[in-house]
Each structure stands twice: as C-alpha cells, then as structure tokens.
Motif scaffolding. Structure first.
Motif, short mmCIF file in Angstrom:
data_model
loop_
_atom_site.label_atom_id
_atom_site.label_comp_id
_atom_site.label_asym_id
_atom_site.label_seq_id
_atom_site.Cartn_x
_atom_site.Cartn_y
_atom_site.Cartn_z
N VAL A 135 11.87 -0.09 12.08
CA VAL A 135 11.68 -0.87 10.86
C VAL A 135 10.22 -1.32 10.76
O VAL A 135 9.62 -1.27 9.69
CB VAL A 135 12.65 -2.08 10.82
N ILE A 136 9.64 -1.73 11.87
CA ILE A 136 8.23 -2.14 11.87
C ILE A 136 7.36 -0.96 11.46
O ILE A 136 6.46 -1.10 10.62
CB ILE A 136 7.81 -2.70 13.24
N GLN A 137 7.60 0.23 12.02
CA GLN A 137 6.79 1.40 11.68
C GLN A 137 6.91 1.74 10.20
O GLN A 137 5.92 2.08 9.55
CB GLN A 137 7.21 2.60 12.54
N HIS A 138 8.12 1.64 9.64
CA HIS A 138 8.33 1.94 8.22
C HIS A 138 7.54 0.96 7.35
O HIS A 138 6.83 1.38 6.43
CB HIS A 138 9.83 1.85 7.90
N GLU A 139 7.64 -0.33 7.65
CA GLU A 139 6.92 -1.34 6.85
C GLU A 139 5.41 -1.24 7.08
O GLU A 139 4.62 -1.40 6.14
CB GLU A 139 7.42 -2.75 7.16
N TYR A 140 5.00 -0.95 8.30
CA TYR A 140 3.58 -0.78 8.60
C TYR A 140 3.01 0.39 7.79
O TYR A 140 1.90 0.31 7.26
CB TYR A 140 3.39 -0.54 10.11
N ASP A 141 3.78 1.46 7.68
CA ASP A 141 3.35 2.59 6.85
C ASP A 141 3.03 2.14 5.43
O ASP A 141 2.05 2.59 4.83
CB ASP A 141 4.43 3.68 6.80
N HIS A 142 3.84 1.22 4.89
CA HIS A 142 3.59 0.74 3.53
C HIS A 142 2.19 0.12 3.38
O HIS A 142 1.52 0.35 2.39
CB HIS A 142 4.63 -0.30 3.10
N ILE A 143 1.76 -0.65 4.36
CA ILE A 143 0.44 -1.28 4.24
C ILE A 143 -0.69 -0.28 4.54
O ILE A 143 -1.85 -0.58 4.32
CB ILE A 143 0.31 -2.58 5.08
N GLN A 144 -0.30 0.89 5.03
CA GLN A 144 -1.27 1.97 5.26
C GLN A 144 -1.27 2.96 4.08
O GLN A 144 -1.97 3.97 4.13
CB GLN A 144 -0.91 2.73 6.55
N GLY A 145 -0.46 2.69 3.06
CA GLY A 145 -0.39 3.58 1.89
C GLY A 145 0.46 4.82 2.13
O GLY A 145 0.29 5.84 1.46
N ILE A 146 1.39 4.73 3.08
CA ILE A 146 2.25 5.87 3.44
C ILE A 146 3.69 5.53 3.09
O ILE A 146 4.18 4.44 3.39
CB ILE A 146 2.13 6.17 4.95
N LEU A 147 4.39 6.48 2.47
CA LEU A 147 5.81 6.34 2.16
C LEU A 147 6.60 7.29 3.05
O LEU A 147 6.07 8.31 3.50
CB LEU A 147 6.07 6.67 0.69
N PHE A 148 7.88 7.00 3.27
CA PHE A 148 8.66 7.87 4.15
C PHE A 148 8.73 9.29 3.61
O PHE A 148 8.84 10.25 4.36
CB PHE A 148 10.05 7.28 4.46
N THR A 149 8.63 9.45 2.30
CA THR A 149 8.66 10.78 1.71
C THR A 149 7.44 11.62 2.09
O THR A 149 7.49 12.84 2.02
CB THR A 149 8.77 10.69 0.17
N ASP A 150 6.37 10.96 2.52
CA ASP A 150 5.18 11.69 2.96
C ASP A 150 5.44 12.50 4.23
O ASP A 150 4.70 13.42 4.55
CB ASP A 150 4.00 10.73 3.20
N TYR A 151 6.48 12.15 4.97
CA TYR A 151 6.81 12.86 6.21
C TYR A 151 7.70 14.09 5.97
O TYR A 151 7.97 14.84 6.89
CB TYR A 151 7.54 11.91 7.18
N LEU A 152 8.17 14.26 4.75
CA LEU A 152 9.09 15.36 4.46
C LEU A 152 8.36 16.69 4.37
O LEU A 152 7.18 16.74 4.03
CB LEU A 152 9.83 15.08 3.15
N SER A 153 9.08 17.76 4.62
CA SER A 153 8.52 19.10 4.51
C SER A 153 8.18 19.39 3.05
O SER A 153 8.73 18.78 2.13
CB SER A 153 9.51 20.14 5.02
#
Length: 183
Positions: A135-153
């Motif tokens: 959960v921390i990594q997911h929320e941290y990604d948000h403040i880095q401008g990264i969404l979970f969809t960015d990890y998709l193929s």
C-alpha cells in the motif's frame, strides 16, 4: 472536508509532487480531510495528487486488507522517501480510486524502508513488509507521478485504452464524487 477524487487523465496524476515546507499548510487538517475522503471512497490509501494537490503526502489505513496483521495501521506520510526496496517480488491485484473499475496484478518487492515526517513534523525511518509495504509503494508511486497502469504490458494497456478514455471523460460509475479532466 471530503474532496472529489481526481480521475485518470488529469495531468496532476502524472506530475512528480513537491515537498511540503513546514508551516506552509495545516498538515493535520489536510490529513483529516484526506482520511475522511478516503473512507467516503472506501479506499485504504490516498495520495494528495488524487485530490488535486501536487504535494508529497499520503495517508493509509490498511486494516481492511488484513485485520489481524494490519490492525491499527493508520499513518500519514509527509515528504516520504523510499530508501530501500528488497525481497522477492510478489503479485497482488491492485486498483485505484482514480481509476475505478480497473484492477490488475502488479508485482512489488516484499519489504521497504522509508523515511518520512508525521503531522507533528517528527521524522521516522521504518521498515514495512507484506500488504503494508504494498500500500505504501502504491501511494508513493502517486507522488512520483506513477499509476499502477504504468506497470502493465503494452498489450494490456491497449486492451484498456477505451476504458481509460471513458474514465477521463466521466463515463464511469463510482460510488464517490470524482473530478474528470475531460467533461
């Protein structure tokens, strides 16, 4: 105060957020508002960019994910920096309040070490593992401008393109208020 959740496609979700200067805003009030917004939206984490604020802050109450191991795991992270990620990567189906109706397996490291400030501006350096780390990594990604969809193929992104466009246009059902970039 309950904020609307910023939807996929809004530029604030793709910006690297800026540090908060001590005394520049009432972080306790903002944290309370973010928790209230998160609970209203049935989330377990919420980052400031998701309410339209490009600042380095997120809140977490992950108890609903694992009531035994995460009981009382409610925290505010201000100006966090992940110092280390280690361990085996493991998959878990993630979703996001800014991207309603879409979920996908995302691989993340099992353990993190993070430095952050709380709402009293006390500095902490802590290690988290399992669901807490995720959960921390997911929320941290948000403040880095990264969404979970960015990890998709690339193929998975192509398959989701029309759904993501619909979300940006407000053509999605969510049980909470949202702010759409294209209306």
């Amino acid at each position: 105060m309950i904020y609307p959740i910023v939807a996929y496609g809004d530029p604030v979700l793709k910006k690297v957020a800026v540090d908060i200067e001590k005394g520049s805003l009432d972080v306790k009030q903002l944290a309370d508002d973010m928790f209230e917004t998160m609970y209203e939206s049935h989330g377990v984490g919420l980052a400031a960019p998701q309410i339209g604020k490009s600042i380095r802050m997120f809140v977490i109450d992950a108890e609903p994910l694992d009531e035994d191991k995460l009981k009382g795991f409610k925290k505010v992270f201000i100006n966090p920096v992940i110092i280390e990620e280690r361990g085996k990567e493991w998959a878990f189906e993630e979703g996001c309040l800014s991207i309603p109706g879409i979920r996908a397996d995302i691989y993340r490291k099992e353990t993190i070490k993070i430095r952050y400030f709380d709402t009293d501006w006390q500095e902490h350096t802590e290690e988290f593992d399992g669901y807490a780390a995720r959960v921390i990594q997911h929320e941290y990604d948000h403040i880095q401008g990264i969404l979970f969809t960015d990890y998709l193929s690339a193929m998975k992104k192509r398959l989701l393109k029309s759904k993501l466009t619909d979300i940006s246009r407000g053509q999605v059902k969510a049980e909470y208020r949202m702010k759409f970039p294209i209306k």
